[in-house]
Motif scaffolding. Structure first.
Motif, PDB file in Angstrom:
ATOM      1  N   SER A 151       0.837  -1.206   0.000  1.00 18.96           N
ATOM      2  CA  SER A 151       0.000   0.000   0.000  1.00 18.96           C
ATOM      3  C   SER A 151       0.872   1.257   0.000  1.00 18.96           C
ATOM      4  N   GLU A 152       2.051   1.192   0.635  1.00 18.88           N
ATOM      5  CA  GLU A 152       2.973   2.341   0.654  1.00 18.88           C
ATOM      6  C   GLU A 152       3.534   2.609  -0.736  1.00 18.88           C
ATOM      7  N   GLU A 153       3.885   1.546  -1.465  1.00 18.47           N
ATOM      8  CA  GLU A 153       4.387   1.705  -2.836  1.00 18.47           C
ATOM      9  C   GLU A 153       3.300   2.279  -3.743  1.00 18.47           C
ATOM     10  N   TYR A 154       2.082   1.795  -3.552  1.00 24.36           N
ATOM     11  CA  TYR A 154       0.956   2.311  -4.345  1.00 24.36           C
ATOM     12  C   TYR A 154       0.788   3.812  -4.137  1.00 24.36           C
ATOM     13  N   GLU A 155       0.797   4.252  -2.895  1.00 24.91           N
ATOM     14  CA  GLU A 155       0.636   5.679  -2.603  1.00 24.91           C
ATOM     15  C   GLU A 155       1.810   6.487  -3.164  1.00 24.91           C
ATOM     16  N   TYR A 156       3.002   5.922  -3.113  1.00 28.99           N
ATOM     17  CA  TYR A 156       4.200   6.588  -3.650  1.00 28.99           C
ATOM     18  C   TYR A 156       4.049   6.807  -5.154  1.00 28.99           C
ATOM     19  N   TYR A 157       3.646   5.745  -5.876  1.00 28.30           N
ATOM     20  CA  TYR A 157       3.523   5.856  -7.330  1.00 28.30           C
ATOM     21  C   TYR A 157       2.349   6.750  -7.735  1.00 28.30           C
ATOM     22  N   LYS A 158       1.299   6.783  -6.917  1.00 31.99           N
ATOM     23  CA  LYS A 158       0.187   7.709  -7.185  1.00 31.99           C
ATOM     24  C   LYS A 158       0.679   9.157  -7.186  1.00 31.99           C
ATOM     25  N   LYS A 159       1.550   9.485  -6.245  1.00 37.98           N
ATOM     26  CA  LYS A 159       2.088  10.844  -6.155  1.00 37.98           C
ATOM     27  C   LYS A 159       3.122  11.094  -7.250  1.00 37.98           C
ATOM     28  N   MET A 160       3.927  10.086  -7.549  1.00 38.28           N
ATOM     29  CA  MET A 160       4.960  10.211  -8.579  1.00 38.28           C
ATOM     30  C   MET A 160       4.330  10.419  -9.963  1.00 38.28           C
ATOM     31  N   MET A 161       3.205   9.763 -10.187  1.00 41.23           N
ATOM     32  CA  MET A 161       2.484   9.832 -11.454  1.00 41.23           C
ATOM     33  C   MET A 161       2.102  11.263 -11.820  1.00 41.23           C
ATOM     34  N   VAL A 162       1.851  12.100 -10.826  1.00 45.41           N
ATOM     35  CA  VAL A 162       1.341  13.457 -11.040  1.00 45.41           C
ATOM     36  C   VAL A 162       2.379  14.363 -11.711  1.00 45.41           C
ATOM     37  N   PHE A 163       3.665  14.144 -11.407  1.00 46.81           N
ATOM     38  CA  PHE A 163       4.674  15.084 -11.900  1.00 46.81           C
ATOM     39  C   PHE A 163       5.657  14.514 -12.919  1.00 46.81           C
ATOM     40  N   MET A 164       5.650  13.218 -13.135  1.00 48.53           N
ATOM     41  CA  MET A 164       6.588  12.643 -14.098  1.00 48.53           C
ATOM     42  C   MET A 164       6.136  12.950 -15.531  1.00 48.53           C
ATOM     43  N   PRO A 165       7.097  13.098 -16.458  1.00 44.59           N
ATOM     44  CA  PRO A 165       6.731  13.422 -17.840  1.00 44.59           C
ATOM     45  C   PRO A 165       6.081  12.235 -18.559  1.00 44.59           C
ATOM     46  N   GLU A 166       5.346  12.535 -19.592  1.00 46.51           N
ATOM     47  CA  GLU A 166       4.708  11.537 -20.445  1.00 46.51           C
ATOM     48  C   GLU A 166       5.779  10.886 -21.336  1.00 46.51           C
ATOM     49  N   PRO A 167       5.740   9.572 -21.602  1.00 51.24           N
ATOM     50  CA  PRO A 167       4.672   8.629 -21.244  1.00 51.24           C
ATOM     51  C   PRO A 167       4.917   7.830 -19.952  1.00 51.24           C
TER      52      PRO A 167
END
Length: 413
Positions: free
Chosen positions: A141-157
């Motif tokens: 669950s900690e990794e999931y929350e981390y990637y949810k936040k990381m997803m917001v600012f990382m460039p596409e794709p």
């Protein structure tokens, strides 16, 4: 000499510094001083940097990363590798080619020794994205929350790959419709990607939005056929069978026939994981929706020949199906079960057929271990399996066990 950090990398670096700072339990007030107590920057500068604003002074980024006990170095080779991996992973998630996945996994693992901040986090993300898809890992669950936040600012794709990872986690593990729905705006934003179109299908099915589902399904299937993506077609059709069973049952037999013809005609070209998952989908449709237990039993047995590990997720439905048509399960299947990996539900059937437990012992097992587990983690389908077991058992002595049966059923009314 360190090259200037690019503006694009700075945007990601600032937000990544924030994630790693929070993960390490460091406050902003602590973060602005290095390990010798010397000031790195002001709190307002740190705040702007962490929300993605570009700060001109490269030294501030380097000192903040050092404050996290990490190092950062610009690396053109790794930048090119990231661009290459983005393309390769996107292609894999469209073709779902097993050989391609093996090559990709080996390629990603070749970067395991990368220690530079930013690059280390990106390659770790690639590894999780692929390993989760291959069922080699489940996110915490900690990794999931981390990637949810990381997803917001990382460039596409790269952010799209993280979006797919997080949405699949919400669907497969959280199984929370509201959590899945929270992704709809992002899914819509990136719907030009085929993997995201398939995620949208899952969301529409779960929310029973039939008209929208049919429209998207038609468009996705057209694109898949145009590009001859056999694995993707098999995956989408097996999912579609489940959707039709819920929303438009009149078409169910037609869609089932289409899917069965596809997997038996194209078996040699299919990813084995896709093929086996399709067998599961077909068997469950025959078991749950059509109630053709002969066909369900045959499909479960075919599945277990291909991939015996599926016994631990689908085994109770195989045994239940055998009981409902009054046939003995295959001894070869029973004898291969490892009870250390079996759920309480599967252990019940193992003891029933392998240990030949007496009727009182089976009743006791249902009243205690199975009942406790159903109360904690049961769903309607599992409850129905064990209601059927009660009906079979008490038919041998209704008067003696009716009270036990009644108390069991009462828990789920």
């Amino acid at each position: 000499m360190l090259k200037t950090i690019s503006r694009e990398n700075k945007r990601a670096l600032g937000s990544l510094i924030r994630l790693e700072r929070i993960k390490a339990g460091i406050t902003r007030e602590q973060m602005i001083f290095d390990n010798q107590g010397k000031s790195i920057c002001s709190i307002s500068t740190l705040y702007r940097l962490e929300k993605g604003d570009v700060i001109q002074d490269d030294i501030i980024y380097l000192e903040l990363i050092k404050r996290l006990n990490k190092v950062y170095e610009n690396n053109g080779f790794l930048d090119n590798a990231i661009s290459d991996l983005n393309d390769k992973l996107m292609n894999y998630f469209e073709t779902l080619n097993a050989a391609e996945a093996d090559c990709l996994l080996a390629y990603i693992k070749s970067f395991n020794k990368v220690k530079s901040f930013y690059y280390q986090q990106i390659f770790a993300g690639y590894l999780d994205i692929l390993c989760v898809n291959l069922n080699q890992k489940k996110l915490t669950s900690e990794e999931y929350e981390y990637y949810k936040k990381m997803m917001v600012f990382m460039p596409e794709p790269y952010n799209v790959l993280l979006l797919h990872l997080c949405f699949c986690y919400a669907n497969n593990y959280n199984q929370d419709i509201s959590e899945m729905h929270s992704y709809e705006a992002l899914l819509t934003k990136y719907q030009n990607y085929l993997i995201i179109q398939v995620d949208i299908l899952i969301l529409l099915k779960c929310e029973h939005r039939l008209f929208e589902y049919q429209k998207v399904h038609s468009e996705v299937l057209k694109e898949i056929d145009k590009r001859n993506l056999i694995n993707q077609k098999c995956k989408v059709l097996s999912f579609h069978v489940g959707a039709i069973a819920i929303m438009q049952k009149l078409d169910l037999n037609r869609v089932l026939n289409e899917l069965e013809q596809l997997i038996f005609k194209e078996k040699q070209f299919l990813n084995p994981v896709i093929y086996n998952n399709t067998l599961v989908a077909l068997a469950m449709i025959y078991y749950v929706d059509i109630k053709d237990y002969n066909k369900a039993t045959a499909l479960f047995e075919k599945l277990l020949i291909e991939d015996f590990t599926k016994i631990y997720s689908s085994g109770i439905y195989y045994f239940s199906s055998c009981d409902l048509i009054n046939i003995k399960p295959s001894p070869e299947i029973i004898n291969r079960i490892d009870t250390n990996h079996a759920s309480v539900y599967l252990q019940y059937f193992y003891y029933k057929y392998s240990k030949n437990l007496s009727l009182p012992d089976l009743i006791h097992y249902l009243k205690t271990k199975v009942l406790d587990e159903l109360k904690k983690n049961g769903n309607q389908l599992k409850i129905s399996v064990f209601k059927s077991q009660w009906n079979l058992l008490i038919s041998e002595n209704t008067k003696k066990y009716y009270k036990d049966y009644y108390r069991f059923i009462k828990n789920f009314e």
